[in-house]
Scaffold this motif. Structure first.
Motif, PDB file in Angstrom:
ATOM      1  N   HIS A  11      -4.555  -9.843 -20.844  1.00 24.14           N
ATOM      2  CA  HIS A  11      -4.195  -8.456 -21.145  1.00 24.14           C
ATOM      3  C   HIS A  11      -3.242  -7.874 -20.102  1.00 24.14           C
ATOM      4  O   HIS A  11      -3.365  -8.120 -18.904  1.00 24.14           O
ATOM      5  CB  HIS A  11      -5.443  -7.573 -21.192  1.00 24.14           C
ATOM      6  CG  HIS A  11      -5.106  -6.133 -20.977  1.00 24.14           C
ATOM      7  ND1 HIS A  11      -4.602  -5.342 -21.992  1.00 24.14           N
ATOM      8  CD2 HIS A  11      -5.114  -5.358 -19.864  1.00 24.14           C
ATOM      9  CE1 HIS A  11      -4.334  -4.137 -21.489  1.00 24.14           C
ATOM     10  NE2 HIS A  11      -4.643  -4.115 -20.203  1.00 24.14           N
ATOM     11  N   ARG A  12      -2.307  -7.072 -20.582  1.00 19.58           N
ATOM     12  CA  ARG A  12      -1.449  -6.236 -19.740  1.00 19.58           C
ATOM     13  C   ARG A  12      -1.170  -4.965 -20.517  1.00 19.58           C
ATOM     14  O   ARG A  12      -0.984  -5.006 -21.730  1.00 19.58           O
ATOM     15  CB  ARG A  12      -0.090  -6.928 -19.520  1.00 19.58           C
ATOM     16  CG  ARG A  12       0.245  -7.483 -18.172  1.00 19.58           C
ATOM     17  CD  ARG A  12       0.292  -6.727 -16.919  1.00 19.58           C
ATOM     18  NE  ARG A  12       0.193  -5.298 -16.789  1.00 19.58           N
ATOM     19  CZ  ARG A  12       0.920  -4.590 -15.948  1.00 19.58           C
ATOM     20  NH1 ARG A  12       1.843  -5.186 -15.214  1.00 19.58           N
ATOM     21  NH2 ARG A  12       0.743  -3.296 -15.823  1.00 19.58           N
ATOM     22  N   SER A  13      -1.149  -3.830 -19.856  1.00 20.59           N
ATOM     23  CA  SER A  13      -0.681  -2.612 -20.523  1.00 20.59           C
ATOM     24  C   SER A  13       0.828  -2.712 -20.623  1.00 20.59           C
ATOM     25  O   SER A  13       1.482  -3.193 -19.684  1.00 20.59           O
ATOM     26  CB  SER A  13      -1.037  -1.373 -19.695  1.00 20.59           C
ATOM     27  OG  SER A  13      -2.430  -1.205 -19.635  1.00 20.59           O
ATOM     28  N   ARG A  15       4.347  -0.484 -21.581  1.00 18.27           N
ATOM     29  CA  ARG A  15       4.794   0.894 -21.775  1.00 18.27           C
ATOM     30  C   ARG A  15       6.179   1.004 -22.383  1.00 18.27           C
ATOM     31  O   ARG A  15       6.699   2.091 -22.544  1.00 18.27           O
ATOM     32  CB  ARG A  15       4.738   1.645 -20.435  1.00 18.27           C
ATOM     33  CG  ARG A  15       3.327   1.776 -19.899  1.00 18.27           C
ATOM     34  CD  ARG A  15       3.257   2.382 -18.525  1.00 18.27           C
ATOM     35  NE  ARG A  15       1.880   2.525 -18.081  1.00 18.27           N
ATOM     36  CZ  ARG A  15       1.149   1.533 -17.567  1.00 18.27           C
ATOM     37  NH1 ARG A  15       1.666   0.320 -17.432  1.00 18.27           N
ATOM     38  NH2 ARG A  15      -0.104   1.756 -17.194  1.00 18.27           N
ATOM     39  N   LYS A 176      -1.733  -8.126 -14.239  1.00 21.03           N
ATOM     40  CA  LYS A 176      -2.065  -7.432 -12.984  1.00 21.03           C
ATOM     41  C   LYS A 176      -3.325  -8.025 -12.347  1.00 21.03           C
ATOM     42  O   LYS A 176      -4.338  -8.183 -13.024  1.00 21.03           O
ATOM     43  CB  LYS A 176      -2.273  -5.943 -13.274  1.00 21.03           C
ATOM     44  CG  LYS A 176      -2.245  -5.059 -12.050  1.00 21.03           C
ATOM     45  CD  LYS A 176      -2.523  -3.615 -12.415  1.00 21.03           C
ATOM     46  CE  LYS A 176      -1.279  -2.890 -12.849  1.00 21.03           C
ATOM     47  NZ  LYS A 176      -1.537  -1.427 -13.024  1.00 21.03           N
TER      48      LYS A 176
HETATM   49  C1  LIG Z   1      -9.267   5.083 -19.446  1.00 20.12           C
HETATM   50  C2  LIG Z   1      -7.853   4.682 -19.103  1.00 20.12           C
HETATM   51  C3  LIG Z   1      -6.891   5.650 -18.980  1.00 20.12           C
HETATM   52  C4  LIG Z   1      -5.566   5.299 -18.710  1.00 20.12           C
HETATM   53  N1  LIG Z   1      -4.588   6.267 -18.659  1.00 20.12           N
HETATM   54  C5  LIG Z   1      -3.301   5.925 -18.518  1.00 20.12           C
HETATM   55  C6  LIG Z   1      -2.274   6.911 -18.620  1.00 20.12           C
HETATM   56  O1  LIG Z   1      -2.535   8.101 -18.840  1.00 20.12           O
HETATM   57  N2  LIG Z   1      -0.996   6.506 -18.504  1.00 20.12           N
HETATM   58  C7  LIG Z   1      -0.657   5.203 -18.295  1.00 20.12           C
HETATM   59  O2  LIG Z   1       0.539   4.898 -18.200  1.00 20.12           O
HETATM   60  N3  LIG Z   1      -1.611   4.235 -18.174  1.00 20.12           N
HETATM   61  C8  LIG Z   1      -2.924   4.563 -18.313  1.00 20.12           C
HETATM   62  N4  LIG Z   1      -3.898   3.605 -18.259  1.00 20.12           N
HETATM   63  C9  LIG Z   1      -3.535   2.193 -18.026  1.00 20.12           C
HETATM   64  C10 LIG Z   1      -3.953   1.728 -16.633  1.00 20.12           C
HETATM   65  O3  LIG Z   1      -3.068   2.242 -15.684  1.00 20.12           O
HETATM   66  C11 LIG Z   1      -3.967   0.200 -16.625  1.00 20.12           C
HETATM   67  O4  LIG Z   1      -4.910  -0.273 -17.532  1.00 20.12           O
HETATM   68  C12 LIG Z   1      -4.309  -0.324 -15.218  1.00 20.12           C
HETATM   69  O5  LIG Z   1      -3.311  -0.006 -14.299  1.00 20.12           O
HETATM   70  C13 LIG Z   1      -4.479  -1.847 -15.234  1.00 20.12           C
HETATM   71  O6  LIG Z   1      -3.274  -2.438 -15.675  1.00 20.12           O
HETATM   72  P1  LIG Z   1      -3.245  -3.422 -16.920  1.00 20.12           P
HETATM   73  O7  LIG Z   1      -3.919  -2.741 -18.089  1.00 20.12           O
HETATM   74  O8  LIG Z   1      -1.799  -3.655 -17.212  1.00 20.12           O
HETATM   75  O9  LIG Z   1      -3.939  -4.664 -16.524  1.00 20.12           O
HETATM   76  C14 LIG Z   1      -5.220   3.934 -18.506  1.00 20.12           C
HETATM   77  C15 LIG Z   1      -6.222   2.965 -18.632  1.00 20.12           C
HETATM   78  C16 LIG Z   1      -7.514   3.327 -18.945  1.00 20.12           C
HETATM   79  C17 LIG Z   1      -8.554   2.248 -19.122  1.00 20.12           C
END
Ligand SMILES: Cc1cc2nc3c(=O)[nH]c(=O)nc-3n(C[C@H](O)[C@H](O)[C@H](O)COP(=O)(O)O)c2cc1C
Length: 241
Positions: A11-13, A15, A176
């Motif tokens: 998994h990776r977020s 954007r 990450k």
């Molecule tokens: C409950 C929650 C709220 C989050 N809110 C934001 C947000 O408002 N904006 C954003 O860009 N990322 C947001 N994130 C993403 C996190 O920053 C991200 O999951 C974290 O840095 C780990 O990175 P990864 O998911 O790429 O592994 C959120 C994640 C979670 C679980």
């Protein structure tokens, strides 16, 4: 190991989405079905989902939360509310008291239901090859969202989830690093973290050097938990929680 575990482990977020890309009705329906089949406390299903795929509405949300440009470029933005409106109807129907105000268990139960449902949505979307990013930023603009969607008492927007097609040119995200397992997973024991664990992770994240991270991991949290504005608490109270 298997496809599901591989998906979760990688998994990776993301954007950076291709603006204007639409999910097929079948894909969106599948994501929603997977969301709704999530387990919930006592089968309470204490959540509501607002599926925002209207571009004007997404742009309005983005204008309120300009750090979260993924809302604008996503194909769909899901807003998850902790929601006990159906529990309230049940109490009314049985002529019983509804003692929810300041009820921390109710807050935990409903936000847990939200969280599990959201993760089902995210996993389903990622399994279809889409990018996802959670958006806790929704809570910062909860007041505006409540007004925009006429969200009633006993419902509260907890978090959003952007789903979109990755823009391959703009996407630079790498998997990450997490804390090493020994820091927060104990086998038949509770493991206690130390300051050394924190400093080690600070170093790991510094080397990982993600552009959007401008502070050390430890400093980020020291700053964020330095003061409690109480803003969410006030709004929660207004919504009946
Ligand atoms: C409950 C929650 C709220 C989050 N809110 C934001 C947000 O408002 N904006 C954003 O860009 N990322 C947001 N994130 C993403 C996190 O920053 C991200 O999951 C974290 O840095 C780990 O990175 P990864 O998911 O790429 O592994 C959120 C994640 C979670 C679980």
């Amino acid at each position: 190991m298997n496809e599901t575990i591989n998906l979760l482990k990688n998994h990776r977020s993301n954007r950076n989405f291709v603006k204007g890309y639409k999910l097929s009705t079948e894909e969106l329906d599948s994501i929603i079905e997977a969301t709704k089949q999530a387990p919930s406390w006592m089968n309470g299903q204490q959540y509501n989902v607002i599926v925002v795929d209207n571009q004007e509405i997404k742009e309005k949300l983005y204008s309120l939360s300009t750090r979260n440009n993924h809302i604008d470029t996503s194909s769909v933005f899901l807003i998850f509310c902790a929601d006990v409106t159906r529990q309230k109807l049940s109490s009314d129907y049985h002529n019983q008291n509804f003692a929810v105000e300041n009820n921390i268990d109710l807050l935990i139960n409903s936000t847990t239901d939200v969280t599990i449902a959201m993760q089902n949505a995210a996993t389903a979307a990622e399994s279809l090859g889409y990018g996802t990013v959670y958006c806790g930023g929704v809570r910062v603009i909860a007041k505006e969202i409540i007004e925009m969607f006429d969200i009633p008492k006993y419902s509260f927007p907890i978090c959003g989830l952007s789903i979109g097609k990755l823009d391959e040119e703009l996407t630079t995200e790498r998997k990450k690093p997490r804390f090493k397992t020994e820091v927060n997973v104990g086998h038949n024991e509770y493991v206690k973290s130390t300051t050394e664990d924190i400093l080690e992770y600070d170093k790991i994240m510094e080397i990982f050097a993600e552009a959007r991270e401008t502070k050390l991991w430890s400093k980020k949290f020291a700053d964020v938990y330095e003061v409690n504005t109480g803003q969410t608490q006030e709004l929660l109270k207004k919504q009946g929680f």
